[in-house]
Structures are given as structure tokens and as C-alpha cells.
Design a protein around this motif. Sequence first.
Motif, mmCIF file in Angstrom:
data_model
loop_
_atom_site.group_PDB
_atom_site.id
_atom_site.type_symbol
_atom_site.label_atom_id
_atom_site.label_comp_id
_atom_site.label_asym_id
_atom_site.label_seq_id
_atom_site.Cartn_x
_atom_site.Cartn_y
_atom_site.Cartn_z
ATOM 1 N N ARG A 112 -2.573 30.469 66.925
ATOM 2 C CA ARG A 112 -2.608 31.929 66.049
ATOM 3 C C ARG A 112 -1.157 32.376 65.589
ATOM 4 O O ARG A 112 -1.169 32.657 64.344
ATOM 5 C CB ARG A 112 -3.408 32.931 66.763
ATOM 6 C CG ARG A 112 -3.259 34.419 66.310
ATOM 7 C CD ARG A 112 -4.388 34.727 65.237
ATOM 8 N NE ARG A 112 -5.713 34.761 65.887
ATOM 9 C CZ ARG A 112 -6.333 36.083 66.199
ATOM 10 N NH1 ARG A 112 -5.705 36.998 65.777
ATOM 11 N NH2 ARG A 112 -7.500 36.105 66.806
ATOM 12 N N LEU A 113 -0.203 32.401 66.066
ATOM 13 C CA LEU A 113 1.138 32.561 65.948
ATOM 14 C C LEU A 113 1.984 31.795 65.057
ATOM 15 O O LEU A 113 3.046 31.803 64.367
ATOM 16 C CB LEU A 113 2.095 33.066 67.163
ATOM 17 C CG LEU A 113 1.795 34.050 68.106
ATOM 18 C CD1 LEU A 113 2.373 33.951 69.104
ATOM 19 C CD2 LEU A 113 1.880 35.407 67.385
ATOM 20 N N GLY A 114 1.128 30.336 64.814
ATOM 21 C CA GLY A 114 1.589 29.467 63.784
ATOM 22 C C GLY A 114 2.844 28.610 64.397
ATOM 23 O O GLY A 114 3.535 27.964 63.529
ATOM 24 N N VAL A 115 3.009 28.666 65.675
ATOM 25 C CA VAL A 115 3.993 27.998 66.574
ATOM 26 C C VAL A 115 4.012 26.481 66.580
ATOM 27 O O VAL A 115 4.661 25.565 66.535
ATOM 28 C CB VAL A 115 4.384 28.518 67.914
ATOM 29 C CG1 VAL A 115 5.084 27.850 68.490
ATOM 30 C CG2 VAL A 115 4.676 29.973 67.646
ATOM 31 N N VAL A 116 2.454 26.361 66.927
ATOM 32 C CA VAL A 116 1.823 24.857 66.791
ATOM 33 C C VAL A 116 0.774 24.729 66.046
ATOM 34 O O VAL A 116 0.130 25.675 65.562
ATOM 35 C CB VAL A 116 1.549 24.663 68.269
ATOM 36 C CG1 VAL A 116 2.925 24.579 69.174
ATOM 37 C CG2 VAL A 116 0.633 25.606 68.792
ATOM 38 N N ALA A 117 0.440 23.173 65.895
ATOM 39 C CA ALA A 117 -0.864 23.199 64.907
ATOM 40 C C ALA A 117 -2.101 23.209 65.855
ATOM 41 O O ALA A 117 -3.127 23.847 65.177
ATOM 42 C CB ALA A 117 -0.809 21.966 64.409
ATOM 43 N N ASP A 118 -2.231 22.956 67.134
ATOM 44 C CA ASP A 118 -3.436 22.978 67.909
ATOM 45 C C ASP A 118 -3.158 23.057 69.390
ATOM 46 O O ASP A 118 -1.724 23.194 69.730
ATOM 47 C CB ASP A 118 -4.282 21.511 67.516
ATOM 48 C CG ASP A 118 -3.593 20.387 67.529
ATOM 49 O OD1 ASP A 118 -2.608 20.191 68.598
ATOM 50 O OD2 ASP A 118 -3.940 19.339 66.950
ATOM 51 N N ARG A 119 -4.135 23.067 70.297
ATOM 52 C CA ARG A 119 -4.025 23.239 71.698
ATOM 53 C C ARG A 119 -3.206 22.102 72.047
ATOM 54 O O ARG A 119 -2.389 22.245 73.090
ATOM 55 C CB ARG A 119 -5.271 23.282 72.224
ATOM 56 C CG ARG A 119 -5.842 24.434 72.453
ATOM 57 C CD ARG A 119 -7.272 24.420 73.199
ATOM 58 N NE ARG A 119 -7.951 25.692 73.362
ATOM 59 C CZ ARG A 119 -8.974 25.896 73.962
ATOM 60 N NH1 ARG A 119 -9.539 25.191 74.711
ATOM 61 N NH2 ARG A 119 -9.620 27.409 73.763
ATOM 62 N N ALA B 57 0.249 22.523 71.559
ATOM 63 C CA ALA B 57 0.581 23.568 72.546
ATOM 64 C C ALA B 57 1.162 23.066 73.904
ATOM 65 O O ALA B 57 2.167 23.385 74.530
ATOM 66 C CB ALA B 57 -0.499 24.872 72.662
ATOM 67 N N PHE B 58 0.310 22.331 74.407
ATOM 68 C CA PHE B 58 0.461 21.797 75.722
ATOM 69 C C PHE B 58 1.736 20.797 75.759
ATOM 70 O O PHE B 58 2.675 20.788 76.600
ATOM 71 C CB PHE B 58 -0.626 21.038 76.108
ATOM 72 C CG PHE B 58 -1.836 22.153 76.990
ATOM 73 C CD1 PHE B 58 -1.750 22.128 78.228
ATOM 74 C CD2 PHE B 58 -2.573 22.698 76.087
ATOM 75 C CE1 PHE B 58 -2.694 22.938 79.035
ATOM 76 C CE2 PHE B 58 -3.436 23.667 76.934
ATOM 77 C CZ PHE B 58 -3.633 23.784 78.312
ATOM 78 N N ALA B 59 1.699 19.880 74.910
ATOM 79 C CA ALA B 59 2.711 18.623 74.964
ATOM 80 C C ALA B 59 4.130 19.489 74.672
ATOM 81 O O ALA B 59 5.069 19.018 75.202
ATOM 82 C CB ALA B 59 2.584 17.814 73.574
ATOM 83 N N ARG B 60 4.259 20.664 73.928
ATOM 84 C CA ARG B 60 5.531 21.250 73.681
ATOM 85 C C ARG B 60 6.168 22.209 74.746
ATOM 86 O O ARG B 60 7.067 22.467 74.808
ATOM 87 C CB ARG B 60 5.544 21.674 72.378
ATOM 88 C CG ARG B 60 5.884 20.666 71.054
ATOM 89 C CD ARG B 60 6.025 20.968 69.772
ATOM 90 N NE ARG B 60 6.929 22.005 69.519
ATOM 91 C CZ ARG B 60 6.882 22.791 68.490
ATOM 92 N NH1 ARG B 60 5.858 22.809 67.468
ATOM 93 N NH2 ARG B 60 7.897 23.539 68.429
ATOM 94 N N TYR B 61 4.880 22.862 74.924
ATOM 95 C CA TYR B 61 5.271 24.204 75.760
ATOM 96 C C TYR B 61 4.473 24.370 77.404
ATOM 97 O O TYR B 61 5.053 24.957 78.236
ATOM 98 C CB TYR B 61 4.945 25.486 74.970
ATOM 99 C CG TYR B 61 5.553 25.803 73.930
ATOM 100 C CD1 TYR B 61 7.124 26.338 73.775
ATOM 101 C CD2 TYR B 61 4.992 25.327 72.590
ATOM 102 C CE1 TYR B 61 7.782 26.208 72.665
ATOM 103 C CE2 TYR B 61 6.002 25.540 71.460
ATOM 104 C CZ TYR B 61 7.250 25.952 71.551
ATOM 105 O OH TYR B 61 8.068 26.047 70.665
#
Length: 290
Positions: A142-149, A152-156
Motif C-alpha cells: 500500500r505504501l508503494g515500498v514493494v510490488a507484492d507480498r 515484502a517478505f524477500a526484502r524485509y
Amino acid sequence: MTIDLHTHSSVSDGTASPADLVRAAAAAGLEVVALTDHDTTAGWVEAVAAAEECGIGLVRGIEVSARYRGAPVHLLAYLPDPRDQALQAELGRIVAGREERVPAMLARLRELGIPATEAALAEVSPSNRVTGRPHVADLLVRLGVVADRDEAFARYLADGKAAYVDRYAADLISMIGLVDAARGVAVVAHPWGRGSAPVLDERAFAELAGAGLAGVEVDHLDHDAAARSGLRAIAGRLDLIVTGSSDHHGTGKTGHGLGCETTAPGQLRRILDRAAALGSPTGLVGRARR
Ligand SMILES: [Zn+2]
Ligand SMILES: [Zn+2]
């Protein structure tokens, strides 16, 4: 008969309410569906009402977050008595651990300069009674930090990444005992998927079977053909029930459509018979109109 024994509603990290999930399962042509939200029975009552309304068979379950030799393992608990106090107390500890973890992860993200506030999280998961990493992932999307779930897991959010925070998980052997004592049927979920594969070899399965494990989820999208045949062989040698399921999360996880993987009727029968033999008050419901 199309049987799907592993799905999530918005009570945990799926996107449809328990009632809408059950209706979607009926509309998809399933004859039996199991609701297996993470660490809670909170969706059961609503799911039962919907199953009775649409005449689809409903198996009530829970997907419990456990740990075995340091590795995360998910345990499906089918048809336990939801009033069992020891089981509910342990589920309460798991949920509390997850709820403490979310604010800690948000704080780490803020340290990284990402405006991940509790208020923003509440906006992405208004109806979820159990919040966890998938919701934090949705917030990052939602914040535009990543494209998908997945990103989000892979990076953070995955173990070892910048915003990862450890949390309480039940000991797998004790949890199998608790499920058995609550007259439920314990089945290891996607054992050779993410995380748990290295520890769950045949010796481990033999130990778990000795502790009361009833079955193993073999047909799951996390398993390739070799994993499935290996697990099927182990299940055969240890006389474990074999299940197959979508692990559906609504629109929260792509490729896991309802009924994309299924369980054979004879294997469901073994689950129902085992729960009945244990004296479980939680049988199959909702098939009256079929
Ligand atoms: Zn799982
Ligand atoms: Zn699941």
C-alpha cells in the motif's frame, strides 16, 4: 467429490469473511471445505452457518504455528473440541506472541525510514482478528515500498531480513499432544515447503507419528512432483493420512484457487473416523441438503 482441506478467511490472513469463503467454496463446486485459520477458532461459528445455508460440507480446523528443532512447522488440527481449555490457552499464547511482534516489526520499518504506523496497518487489515506478517506485507504494498507480498517478505519480513522479529511458536510435539487430547486430528501442513523441509525427514515423521500425528499434507503447491512422491512413500510406510489442499488465502496469495489441490474421499473418511473414535464433538456439518 471435490474436497479442499486448508483455507484461510479474513479472521487470519485470507481476504474473504468466513461466510463468504464458504459460499465461494460452494460456488466453486467443492463438496467439502475446511476452514483452517491461523491459530484461532474464531471463524468457526460464522462458517458453520454459511455451510448449513449452502449445503456444503464443512470441516472445522486450525493451522497452528509450531516449531520443531528450531524450524517453523505448520500443523493442521482438524475437528478438535473448541472448548478444550489447554488447546485454547496455547493458541492464545501464539496469537499474543504474534500481536506483540507486529508493533515491533513496524518500529523496525520506521527505523528504516518507512512510515509504517499502526494506524496505517489498521487501514489495510480492518476485519482481521489475527494480524501478522502478511498484513505488514500488505501495508508495504500500500505504501508503494514493494510490488507484492512476496517482495515484502524477500526484502524485509523473512527470517534474517531487516524488519524480521522472532515470536513465540508452540513446540510441535507438545502441540500434537494437545490436539490429540482435544480429540482433534493432527496433520502436518506443507512439510517440505518453506522452512521446515530440512528437519522433517522420515525419522522425524516417525517420531511425530509416535506422538500422535495422524497425517501429512502432500498435495500442496509448495511441493514439486519429487517432494510429493517422497512424502507419499513416507506416509505409506508410517500409515499416515494423506491430504491435499489449496491453502487458499482469497486474493491475498495468487495461484491458490479453491480446489486447486484436493484430498481423496477415503482420506477425509479417515480424518472423520479418527475424530469420531476420539469422541470429538466437532463433526462434519452442512451436508444435510446434498
Ligand atoms: Zn501454512
Ligand atoms: Zn495455510
